[in-house]
Enzyme design. Structure first.
Site, PDB file in Angstrom:
ATOM      1  N   GLU A   1     -15.837   1.071   2.888  1.00  0.00           N
ATOM      2  CA  GLU A   1     -14.579   1.547   3.629  1.00  0.00           C
ATOM      3  C   GLU A   1     -14.028   2.474   2.510  1.00  0.00           C
ATOM      4  O   GLU A   1     -13.329   2.305   1.666  1.00  0.00           O
ATOM      5  CB  GLU A   1     -13.575   0.597   3.909  1.00  0.00           C
TER       6      GLU A   1
ATOM      7  N   CYS B   1      -6.279   6.178   3.366  1.00  0.00           N
ATOM      8  CA  CYS B   1      -7.188   6.677   3.564  1.00  0.00           C
ATOM      9  C   CYS B   1      -7.475   7.192   4.921  1.00  0.00           C
ATOM     10  O   CYS B   1      -8.516   8.393   5.185  1.00  0.00           O
ATOM     11  CB  CYS B   1      -8.730   5.475   3.525  1.00  0.00           C
TER      12      CYS B   1
HETATM   13  C1  UN1 Z   1      -6.368   2.440   3.950  1.00  0.00           C
HETATM   14  O1  UN1 Z   1      -5.568   3.523   3.731  1.00  0.00           O
HETATM   15  O2  UN1 Z   1      -7.228   2.059   3.105  1.00  0.00           O
HETATM   16  O3  UN1 Z   1      -4.632   2.926   9.707  1.00  0.00           O
HETATM   17  C2  UN1 Z   1      -5.885   1.588   5.069  1.00  0.00           C
HETATM   18  C3  UN1 Z   1      -3.798   2.850   8.504  1.00  0.00           C
HETATM   19  C4  UN1 Z   1      -3.807   1.257   7.842  1.00  0.00           C
HETATM   20  C5  UN1 Z   1      -4.694   1.034   7.132  1.00  0.00           C
HETATM   21  C6  UN1 Z   1      -5.086   1.913   5.959  1.00  0.00           C
HETATM   22  N1  UN1 Z   1      -3.344   0.704   9.095  1.00  0.00           N
HETATM   23  O4  UN1 Z   1      -3.533   3.729   8.078  1.00  0.00           O
END
Ligand code: UN1
Length: 500
Positions: free
Chosen positions: A254, A288
Site C-alpha cells: 500500500e 496516502c
Molecule cells: C494512509 O494514509 O495510509 O482513507 C491510510 C483514509 C484513512 C486511511 C489512510 N482511512 O484516509
C-alpha cells in the site's frame, strides 16, 4: 498529560521507552518523547521464529474463538481511546479529532474482524465427474509481517493484525522509526486483551520490534514470514517487493497516492470546496489518500480557486491539541524540505504558488508548521506527477470531460480519486471501466477518509494490495482446492483414459 504519564496509563513499562538509540520526537515542538531500543536483525530473526511457533498453535484454535481475542482487544481500545489518541497526536502531530478518528478506525476493524471470524467462507464447486464434489477451504497462512508508516501509526497495523489474527496467523510488527511509542502502547493494550483471553492463545502471537532499516530488512527476507504487508512510499515498496518475491513470499503493498478530484460544471461547489479542503489540507497533507490535484472545468475553475483561497487562508494552523486547529505540523524537517523543493519545482514548471511558507518558527524553532499551498499549474508537469507528502494542492483545468479523465489517470499512482458532479452520465462514466483507474473512486465525497468496510488500496505504483474490509482477508489465508470422490469409480478429468 505528559507522554510518560500517557504511556504508563496505557500499560507500557518505563524501561521500554527511557533507554535506547531510537529517539521518538514530537512533531508538535521537536521535544524528545522517549527513547526505544533498535531491535536489529538478530532480534527480528528470533521474533519471527517465535511467531512461527505461535502460528502453529493458533491455527488450531477455532476461528470464532480467535475472534473473541480481537473482540477483547476492541474493548481495550474503547476503554483507552482518548489516551491512545492523545499519544497519536503527540507522536504523529495529528489534530485531536483525527487522532481519535484513527483509534476509532482500529475499533471498527476489530468489530469487522469479529464478525468475519464466523464467515471465512470457501466455495463449493460443481465437479465434472459423477460422484465427485469440489470445494475450497481457506486455511491460516503463517507469520504476517507488518511494516507501517508514521502517518497512520496504529490504524494500518490494526487493519492487518485484526484480520490476520482471526485468520489464524501470528503477527510481527515493524513500525515507522518516527512513531515507536504508539506502537508500544498498542502492543500493551493487545497484551491486556491476551491476559483476559485465557490460555489457548500461544505466547508471541503478536510482537512489535522497533528499529531502523536492518530490523525491517530481516523481516522482509525471513523465509518464515509468509506475508509482508507494507505501507509507505513507492521507494520503500520498490525495495521490499522484489526481495519478498525472490523468496516466493507474498506481499501486500500500500504505497503512494496522487489523488485527484474532478469538479464538473454541475458540481455543488459548496460541497466540493469542503471536500477538497479536508482532502488536501487535513492531516497537513500527510495521508496516502490526500487530495493532491483538482481537475476543474474551465467554467468554474476560477470561482473554485477564489473560494478555496478564501478558505485556505482562514484555516487555523498550530498545536494540534488546541481546539479549532485544523492543520498541525509536518512530521519533521525532511518533510518541510521536500515541500519547499516541490514548490520551487512547481514555480520552475510554470506554477503560480499561493501559501507554502513556514509559520510559527519563532515559537516552535524545532517544529515545522506550514501554510498549506495552492498551486495553479499550466498543465500536469513532472512535479504534479510526483507524490510530495505535504499540503500542496495543484489546480488543473479541463474543457472536455474525457480530457479530465485522461489527466486523472495520467500519473504513475492509482490509489484514490473522486468526482464532484450532479450529472449522472459523468458520475457513472467516472466509475466505469473507462473511468478512474484507481482502487478507490468516489462521487461527491473527497479522496480521503475511507471507511474500513471497503477494500483499501490501489493500482500501478500504489502497489496493488488491498487491506481492511470486503474480502481483503483472503490475502491473509491460503486457499486449498479439494476434490472428493464418493463413487466406486476413478474417472479422470477432461475425459483422459489411463486404463491399467
Ligand atoms: C494512509 O494514509 O495510509 O482513507 C491510510 C483514509 C484513512 C486511511 C489512510 N482511512 O484516509
Amino acid at each position: 498529560m505528559t507522554p510518560q504519564h500517557l504511556l504508563s496509563t496505557l500499560g507500557v513499562p518505563a524501561a521500554a521507552f527511557d533507554a535506547g538509540t531510537l529517539e521518538a520526537r514530537s512533531p508538535i515542538d521537536g521535544q524528545i518523547l522517549g527513547r526505544v531500543a533498535d531491535a536489529g536483525a538478530e532480534a527480528m530473526n528470533a521474533a519471527v521464529e517465535r511467531a512461527h511457533a505461535a502460528f502453529l498453535a493458533w491455527r488450531n484454535v477455532p476461528a470464532p474463538r480467535r475472534g473473541e481475542l480481537v473482540r477483547l482487544f476492541g474493548e481495550e481500545l474503547r476503554t483507552h481511546k482518548s489516551a491512545l489518541a492523545a499519544l497519536v497526536t503527540l507522536e504523529a502531530g495529528k489534530v485531536t479529532s483525527e487522532g481519535e478518528g484513527e483509534v476509532q478506525e482500529m475499533i471498527d476493524i476489530c468489530d469487522f474482524a469479529v464478525g468475519l471470524s464466523r464467515q471465512l467462507h470457501g466455495l463449493t464447486i460443481a465437479s465434472e465427474r459423477p460422484g465427485h464434489r469440489m470445494m475450497e477451504q481457506w486455511h491460516p497462512l503463517g507469520v504476517v509481517g507488518v511494516i507501517s508508516a508514521f502517518n497512520f501509526p496504529v490504524a494500518v497495523w490494526a487493519w492487518n493484525a485484526a484480520l490476520a489474527l482471526v485468520c489464524g496467523d501470528s503477527v510481527v510488527w515493524k513500525p515507522s522509526e518516527k512513531t515507536p511509542l504508539t506502537a508500544l502502547a498498542t502492543q500493551a493494550l493487545f497484551e491486556r486483551a491476551l491476559a483476559r483471553f485465557g490460555s489457548d492463545a500461544p505466547a508471541h502471537l503478536s510482537q512489535v520490534l522497533n528499529g531502523r532499516a536492518a530490523t525491517g530488512e530481516a523481516m522482509v527476507d525471513h523465509p518464515l514470514v509468509a506475508l509482508v504487508s507494507a505501507t509507505g512510499s513507492t521507494r520503500m515498496g520498490r525495495a521490499v517487493g522484489p526481495r519478498v518475491a525472490a523468496r516466493f513470499g507474498r506481499c501486500l503493498l500500500e504505497l503512494g497516492g496522487n489523488n485527484a478530484i474532478i469538479v464538473t460544471p454541475s458540481a455543488d461547489l459548496d460541497m466540493a470546496v469542503r471536500g477538497i479542503l479536508f482532502g488536501a489540507y487535513g492531516t497537513a497533507g500527510q495521508r496516502c489518500t490526500t487530495t493532491r490535484r483538482v481537475i476543474a472545468h474551465t467554467s468554474i475553475h476560477d470561482e473554485l480557486v477564489t473560494r478555496l483561497e478564501r478558505a485556505r487562508k482562514s484555516l487555523k494552523i498550530g498545536d494540534p491539541r488546541e481546539s479549532g486547529v485544523l492543520v498541525g505540523p509536518l512530521v519533521d524537517q525532511a518533510a518541510f524540505d521536500g515541500m519547499q523543493k516541490a514548490l520551487a519545482d512547481a514555480r520552475a514548471q510554470g506554477g503560480q504558488v499561493a501559501g507554502g511558507a513556514r509559520v510559527l518558527a519563532d515559537a516552535q524553532p524545532n517544529a515545522f508548521y506550514v501554510e498549506p499551498a495552492l498551486v495553479q499549474m499550466p498543465g500536469q508537469t513532472a512535479v504534479v506527477c510526483h507524490e510530495t507528502f505535504a499540503p500542496i494542492l495543484y489546480m488543473l483545468r479541463y474543457e472536455a470531460f474525457d480530457d479530465a479523465l485522461a489527466l486523472q489517470n495520467a500519473v504513475p499512482q492509482g490509489l484514490s480519486s473522486a468526482i464532484f458532479t450532479n450529472d449522472l452520465r459523468e458520475a457513472e462514466t467516472f466509475l466505469s471501466a473507462r473511468g478512474s483507474d484507481c482502487g478507490i473512486a468516489n462521487v461527491n465525497i473527497g479522496t480521503s477518509g475511507a471507511e474500513i468496510g471497503g477494500a483499501f488500496g490501489g493500482e500501478k505504483e500504489t502497489g496493488g494490495g488491498r487491506e481492511s474490509g470486503s474480502d481483503s482477508w483472503r490475502a491473509y489465508m491460503r486457499r486449498v482446492t479439494n476434490t472428493v470422490n464418493y463413487s466406486r469409480a476413478l474417472p479422470l478429468a477432461q475425459g483422459v483414459k489411463f486404463d491399467v
